[in-house]
Write a protein that holds these residues in place. Sequence first.
Motif, mmCIF file in Angstrom:
data_model
loop_
_atom_site.group_PDB
_atom_site.id
_atom_site.type_symbol
_atom_site.label_atom_id
_atom_site.label_comp_id
_atom_site.label_asym_id
_atom_site.label_seq_id
_atom_site.Cartn_x
_atom_site.Cartn_y
_atom_site.Cartn_z
ATOM 1 N N MET A 1 -60.275 56.457 10.756
ATOM 2 C CA MET A 1 -61.076 57.633 10.196
ATOM 3 C C MET A 1 -60.304 58.902 9.712
ATOM 4 S SD MET A 1 -64.088 56.479 10.093
ATOM 5 C CE MET A 1 -65.196 57.811 9.872
ATOM 6 N N ALA A 2 -59.249 59.073 10.735
ATOM 7 C CA ALA A 2 -58.576 60.442 10.439
ATOM 8 C C ALA A 2 -57.587 60.278 9.105
ATOM 9 C CB ALA A 2 -57.595 60.828 11.516
ATOM 10 N N THR A 3 -57.311 59.067 8.735
ATOM 11 C CA THR A 3 -56.686 58.686 7.453
ATOM 12 C C THR A 3 -57.381 59.412 6.101
ATOM 13 O OG1 THR A 3 -57.526 56.503 6.854
ATOM 14 C CG2 THR A 3 -55.437 56.797 8.391
ATOM 15 N N LYS A 4 -58.696 59.905 6.433
ATOM 16 C CA LYS A 4 -59.328 60.572 5.343
ATOM 17 C C LYS A 4 -58.862 61.921 5.052
ATOM 18 C CE LYS A 4 -63.357 57.394 5.730
ATOM 19 N NZ LYS A 4 -64.780 57.562 6.027
ATOM 20 N N CYS A 5 -58.153 62.389 6.111
ATOM 21 C CA CYS A 5 -57.200 63.928 6.054
ATOM 22 C C CYS A 5 -56.618 63.769 4.492
ATOM 23 C CB CYS A 5 -56.321 64.178 6.944
ATOM 24 S SG CYS A 5 -57.247 64.202 8.584
ATOM 25 N N PRO A 6 -56.242 64.993 4.041
ATOM 26 C CA PRO A 6 -55.178 64.982 2.969
ATOM 27 C C PRO A 6 -53.766 64.628 3.192
ATOM 28 C CG PRO A 6 -56.540 67.031 3.247
ATOM 29 C CD PRO A 6 -56.912 66.257 4.339
ATOM 30 N N ALA A 7 -53.246 64.163 2.111
ATOM 31 C CA ALA A 7 -51.592 63.963 2.267
ATOM 32 C C ALA A 7 -51.042 65.071 2.684
ATOM 33 C CB ALA A 7 -51.098 63.279 1.137
ATOM 34 N N SER A 8 -51.325 66.259 2.280
ATOM 35 C CA SER A 8 -50.723 67.378 2.540
ATOM 36 C C SER A 8 -51.558 68.719 2.692
ATOM 37 C CB SER A 8 -49.661 67.672 1.760
ATOM 38 O OG SER A 8 -49.964 67.898 0.429
ATOM 39 N N TRP A 9 -51.322 69.795 3.108
ATOM 40 C CA TRP A 9 -52.100 71.062 3.118
ATOM 41 C C TRP A 9 -51.325 72.175 2.751
ATOM 42 C CZ3 TRP A 9 -57.174 70.917 4.928
ATOM 43 C CH2 TRP A 9 -57.510 69.825 5.882
ATOM 44 N N GLY A 10 -51.870 73.099 2.323
ATOM 45 C CA GLY A 10 -51.219 74.338 1.915
ATOM 46 C C GLY A 10 -50.628 75.128 3.106
ATOM 47 N N SER A 11 -49.990 76.214 2.738
ATOM 48 C CA SER A 11 -49.225 76.767 3.789
ATOM 49 C C SER A 11 -50.006 77.505 4.616
ATOM 50 C CB SER A 11 -48.254 77.967 3.387
ATOM 51 O OG SER A 11 -48.926 78.668 2.419
ATOM 52 N N ALA A 12 -51.370 77.906 4.272
ATOM 53 C CA ALA A 12 -52.074 78.693 5.229
ATOM 54 C C ALA A 12 -52.940 77.519 6.322
ATOM 55 C CB ALA A 12 -53.352 79.098 4.399
ATOM 56 N N ASP A 13 -52.819 76.346 5.993
ATOM 57 C CA ASP A 13 -53.246 75.347 7.052
ATOM 58 C C ASP A 13 -52.249 74.584 7.698
ATOM 59 O OD1 ASP A 13 -56.138 75.615 6.463
ATOM 60 O OD2 ASP A 13 -56.088 74.967 4.417
ATOM 61 N N GLY B 1 -49.951 72.898 10.151
ATOM 62 C CA GLY B 1 -50.298 72.382 11.552
ATOM 63 C C GLY B 1 -51.391 71.387 11.489
ATOM 64 N N ARG B 2 -52.355 71.141 10.263
ATOM 65 C CA ARG B 2 -53.508 70.402 10.276
ATOM 66 C C ARG B 2 -52.934 69.079 9.991
ATOM 67 N NH1 ARG B 2 -57.979 72.962 10.468
ATOM 68 N NH2 ARG B 2 -58.242 75.144 9.777
ATOM 69 N N ILE B 3 -53.717 68.193 10.769
ATOM 70 C CA ILE B 3 -53.319 66.861 10.773
ATOM 71 C C ILE B 3 -53.528 66.210 9.159
ATOM 72 C CG2 ILE B 3 -53.982 64.393 11.378
ATOM 73 C CD1 ILE B 3 -52.762 66.187 13.440
ATOM 74 N N THR B 4 -52.351 65.300 8.775
ATOM 75 C CA THR B 4 -52.513 64.812 7.600
ATOM 76 C C THR B 4 -52.969 63.374 7.590
ATOM 77 O OG1 THR B 4 -50.160 64.294 7.657
ATOM 78 C CG2 THR B 4 -50.838 66.231 6.484
ATOM 79 N N ARG B 5 -52.920 62.510 6.530
ATOM 80 C CA ARG B 5 -53.101 61.086 6.764
ATOM 81 C C ARG B 5 -51.872 60.576 7.343
ATOM 82 N NH1 ARG B 5 -52.968 58.358 0.726
ATOM 83 N NH2 ARG B 5 -50.987 58.816 0.018
ATOM 84 N N GLY B 6 -50.618 61.161 6.989
ATOM 85 C CA GLY B 6 -49.469 60.412 7.343
ATOM 86 C C GLY B 6 -49.366 60.615 8.855
ATOM 87 N N ALA B 7 -49.807 61.798 9.406
ATOM 88 C CA ALA B 7 -49.709 61.890 10.823
ATOM 89 C C ALA B 7 -50.779 61.014 11.396
ATOM 90 C CB ALA B 7 -50.155 63.281 11.307
ATOM 91 N N ALA B 8 -51.875 60.715 11.024
ATOM 92 C CA ALA B 8 -52.639 59.843 11.819
ATOM 93 C C ALA B 8 -52.079 58.517 11.805
ATOM 94 C CB ALA B 8 -54.067 59.965 10.781
ATOM 95 N N LEU B 9 -51.624 57.823 10.699
ATOM 96 C CA LEU B 9 -50.883 56.692 10.601
ATOM 97 C C LEU B 9 -49.688 56.751 11.526
ATOM 98 C CD1 LEU B 9 -51.037 56.020 6.672
ATOM 99 C CD2 LEU B 9 -52.727 54.869 8.517
ATOM 100 N N GLY B 10 -49.093 57.667 11.703
ATOM 101 C CA GLY B 10 -47.751 57.771 12.372
ATOM 102 C C GLY B 10 -48.298 57.736 13.787
ATOM 103 N N ILE B 11 -49.124 58.255 14.259
ATOM 104 C CA ILE B 11 -49.888 58.473 15.671
ATOM 105 C C ILE B 11 -50.413 56.906 15.985
ATOM 106 C CG2 ILE B 11 -51.046 59.442 17.684
ATOM 107 C CD1 ILE B 11 -48.572 61.056 16.647
ATOM 108 N N LYS B 12 -51.204 56.567 15.153
ATOM 109 C CA LYS B 12 -51.672 55.112 15.413
ATOM 110 C C LYS B 12 -50.451 54.242 15.645
ATOM 111 C CE LYS B 12 -54.258 51.371 13.278
ATOM 112 N NZ LYS B 12 -54.951 50.819 11.930
#
Length: 589
Positions: free
Chosen positions: A189-201, A203-214
């Motif tokens: 479900m977390a892979t619906k996160c964006p592939a990247s975030w802007g500098s203001a965000d 530390g937020r989770i990206t889809r790559g982070a969700a897949l990597g931790i899975k």
Amino acid sequence: MQSKINYIYIFLLLGLCSCSKILDKTDLSGIDEMAWDNESTATLYLNRLYDLAMPTWPNLQGAGTLPTAIHDLADDYNGGDNKLWYGTLSVDNVNDFYGGNASTNAWAYIRKINILLTEIEKGTLDTDTKTKIKAQAYFLRGWIYFQLVKLYGGVPYINHPQDWITENLFVKRNKTSECIDSIARDFDMATKCPASWGSADKGRITRGAALGIKGRMLLYWASPQFNPNKDQARWERAYQANRNAYDTLLIDGAALYPSYANIWLDEGTGNKEVIMLRSFDGANKASTFDDAARPYSESNGGGGSYQPTLDLVETYPTKDGLPITDASSGYDAVYYWKNRDPRFDATIAYNGCTWPLSNKTNRRQWNYAGMTDDKSKPCVTGFYCRKNCNTATIKDNTKLGKTDWVELRLAEVMLNLAECANATGRTQEAYDMLIAIRKRAGINPGTDNMYGLKTGISQDELRTVILNERRIELAFEGKRYDDMRRNKLFDQLNGKKRRILTLSIKSPYTVAILEKTDGEGIMLRDKLDINGSDYTTYFSPAVGYLDTQGSINYPSNYYFYGIPTSNIQRNPSLEQTQGWNSGTFNPYE
């Protein structure tokens, strides 16, 4: 508004009638239902969940984060809880399951996440905004459960904010396999996160982070701790997850950072290797790693922790990538720091090396016995950890660190993939990952372009090579303890002791002589050429042992810890783990 949002997270959790009842109380915090109609207020709530749940090894944020301090232990450095090292642990000592504080524990955090996932659906936010916020919350829930499962096996998997009046609060433990599948779904479900975030965000989770931790979680599920019968289906599942994570991360722009030594310190947009992090600002959220890891004289009252053992030091190969035990490696047992894998110098501060802490140009590090600067807290292993230490930080500010904690980076995903590839017979793929990592490290390619890696070895031998590469590449990144547990490497340590290198000053020389200054205020020691005869003239190294009270004894039941007695008493439906107090819960199912 900010003050109001901060206070709405205070949950009045009445009583402690069971470990799971922490999740079962009616939310009396008075969260205005309109909070879910506004992206800003909903995001502020989410931000608090990040602050509670995101990793911060080794406990840089406080006792409320997981894992708890008892797990700050490995064969790579000094310290660690003696109860774990020497087999005297009681069932009540590992309290990650529930430590007794109703507001700072995993179950309170999970309840708060479940409140978001439920209540946000009642708000008027548009679908895209809801999806983005929920995806991050799903990740955080999966992350917390992952921390519990890798310690205890199956735990109660609660996916909604329970009603403490109408629901049965005596919740049973789910099977470990059920927890793994539920966590995997949360990460999906977390892979619906964006592939990247802007500098203001940041530390937020990206889809790559969700897949990597899975992928990391499924690697653990396939490893000997959970998989003693070597179920190949688990390895294949882990391989597919890590392959997907790696491929997706490359598509999203991830890449190995050219300089291994600066992966942690370069926090600019040019560092494409970092995938998941906890951000520190040096004020309200400050890292204390520098204060813990530096020598006492260069810290603000800390110092002396995370000192590398000789066992770790000897793990690093030579510049040609060959083990120091290889007769053709060119290893010099006296001048052991010469001609080593460049990651050695990026990680290990040895006696006489240049280490310009506190912006002291040409400052040299001295670890010999009796060294005056650190006499009140001396070096015990013969080495210090220089990785992740910011030399620009002055000693008075070492408790105000700004260096982010990097929980996941591309190199780990590659090593996870290599391990799974090897286990599933994809040998060349495993080599490809190792070669890329060693090439970035600066190891010489050799005439065969294998960077010191041997070919034609067995699957088990290659597995050992991969685990050794993990130990080097990920040193002092909080991964060794988990690697030792999931691979049951403590079994190999039982009956042994961690080794250190003591450095005495040779007679007729003394500490006073070495530290005597000349007319320009320069000590004799700082004029020594340790790469020449001065090293053997002034210093006498000897191998010693860190474990002075006895040999390591990590019993087999420690691979799955017991549920604390108080939790069992409060919730009779919780089965105790096998191996603890006549427990019946099977963590392998």
